[in-house]
Scaffold this motif. Sequence first.
Motif, PDB file in Angstrom:
ATOM      1  N   ALA A 214     -12.114  37.080  19.893  1.00 15.96           N
ATOM      2  CA  ALA A 214     -11.903  35.805  20.578  1.00 15.96           C
ATOM      3  C   ALA A 214     -10.599  35.158  20.106  1.00 15.96           C
ATOM      4  O   ALA A 214      -9.834  34.613  20.924  1.00 15.96           O
ATOM      5  CB  ALA A 214     -13.081  34.871  20.323  1.00 15.96           C
ATOM      6  N   ASN A 223      -7.350  41.718  25.084  1.00 15.29           N
ATOM      7  CA  ASN A 223      -8.177  42.262  24.005  1.00 15.29           C
ATOM      8  C   ASN A 223      -8.056  43.784  23.973  1.00 15.29           C
ATOM      9  O   ASN A 223      -8.492  44.472  24.905  1.00 15.29           O
ATOM     10  CB  ASN A 223      -9.646  41.858  24.222  1.00 15.29           C
ATOM     11  CG  ASN A 223     -10.548  42.345  23.103  1.00 15.29           C
ATOM     12  OD1 ASN A 223     -10.089  42.824  22.072  1.00 15.29           O
ATOM     13  ND2 ASN A 223     -11.862  42.209  23.306  1.00 15.29           N
ATOM     14  N   ASP A 230     -16.734  38.963  21.486  1.00 10.24           N
ATOM     15  CA  ASP A 230     -15.921  37.874  20.950  1.00 10.24           C
ATOM     16  C   ASP A 230     -16.078  37.685  19.448  1.00 10.24           C
ATOM     17  O   ASP A 230     -15.114  37.333  18.762  1.00 10.24           O
ATOM     18  CB  ASP A 230     -16.273  36.557  21.667  1.00 10.24           C
ATOM     19  CG  ASP A 230     -15.643  36.469  23.041  1.00 10.24           C
ATOM     20  OD1 ASP A 230     -14.804  37.347  23.369  1.00 10.24           O
ATOM     21  OD2 ASP A 230     -15.983  35.530  23.792  1.00 10.24           O
TER      22      ASP A 230
END
Length: 400
Positions: A214, A223, A230
Amino acid sequence: MARLTMMGAALAAAFAAWAGQQPAARTELQQAGVCARCHVVSVLEWGISGHRKTATDCVACHGESRGHVINERNEVKPDRIPRGTAVAGLCITCHQGGCPKTKAKASCGDCHHFHALVNPKQPPSQVQDAPPPPKPAARKPARRVPQGLEAAGGEFDATTGLPKAVTVANVGMAMLLAPGGEFDIGDERWENTRPVHTVRVEPFYLGKFEVTQAEWKRVMGQNPSAQPGDALPVERVSWQDCQAFLAKLNEQVPGGGFRLPTEAEWEYACRAGRAPVEGEALARVAWYRGNSMVAEKAGGEFQQTEAWAPRAVGTREANPWGFHDMQGNVWEWCSSLFRPYVYKAEDGRESPGAAGMRVMRGGGYADAADSLHPAFRHAERPDRRLRWNGLRVARSVRGE
């Protein structure tokens, strides 16, 4: 002449000790009263002597000397000023049996200065009855919060005045203050961790957790992790990817200064002043091969890497300084180039473009217990992305 030289050196040493201290801290100056206003050295001589212990003060030897005290231009002498052999007569008033050691009743000045009972034949370092100088009271540093950080929890370090826990502005990343100190880096069991030697580390901030996916997305907008989540540590990032992340983080946070820890800083924070966690206790603090399997595949003892997975940060016990997952979960990049020991203070401060393998520490979720030892070192190419490699952010206390 030699005797006078010794005495002068002793008095100089006493005066030097006094000069660096606040007058209020010198009780002999207070006890001597108005005499100490002018006769500082004489009072200090008396202050380190047996005379003070027996309550033989200025008045006992010199009389009240009121006229002398009133006339501060020194036009009126004290009531009594014994000199030379006359001093022995004054000594006899207390030492009626003569010298406690020699029984002599004359020539006291051959062995003793008339104020301090200093043996003039001894060097100043052997002054009799000299008390150690009082230590000045330590001044508490002013509390301060470095730019770009926000204090969390309200606790401040007594040595630096810095908050012990902070969060990174605009990102929310939790960091803890690692105190400065010395520790023994390395371990004799592996060739590249020898020799064990002492390293000093200055105070610095370090991520309480590994950088999460996250947090990476918040800074980078994407990502790269093989196993998304996350709260999981970001992985499949190269050392060069980490440099790009840090550059963007420094752009977004006032003051910047974020970087990877040196390998000395990393090991220092991992050890946290205690013996390495090994054996059965390792499972309480780390995710590793022994406890992070998620799906056992057919094939017996050999398992594919996918059989193990990282876990959410902070789900294992913290070390004594509050850092989680220093051992296991994902390997953590350090700033240092991989070099043979002995470690030098400049290691880890090289240019990001310096050629060579970079150090990784901590072991990963699919590794055996030995790889998780605080001293264990691994070298990796700075451009390589692997699914068990992540990072933890550091920051010097001044932000550089």
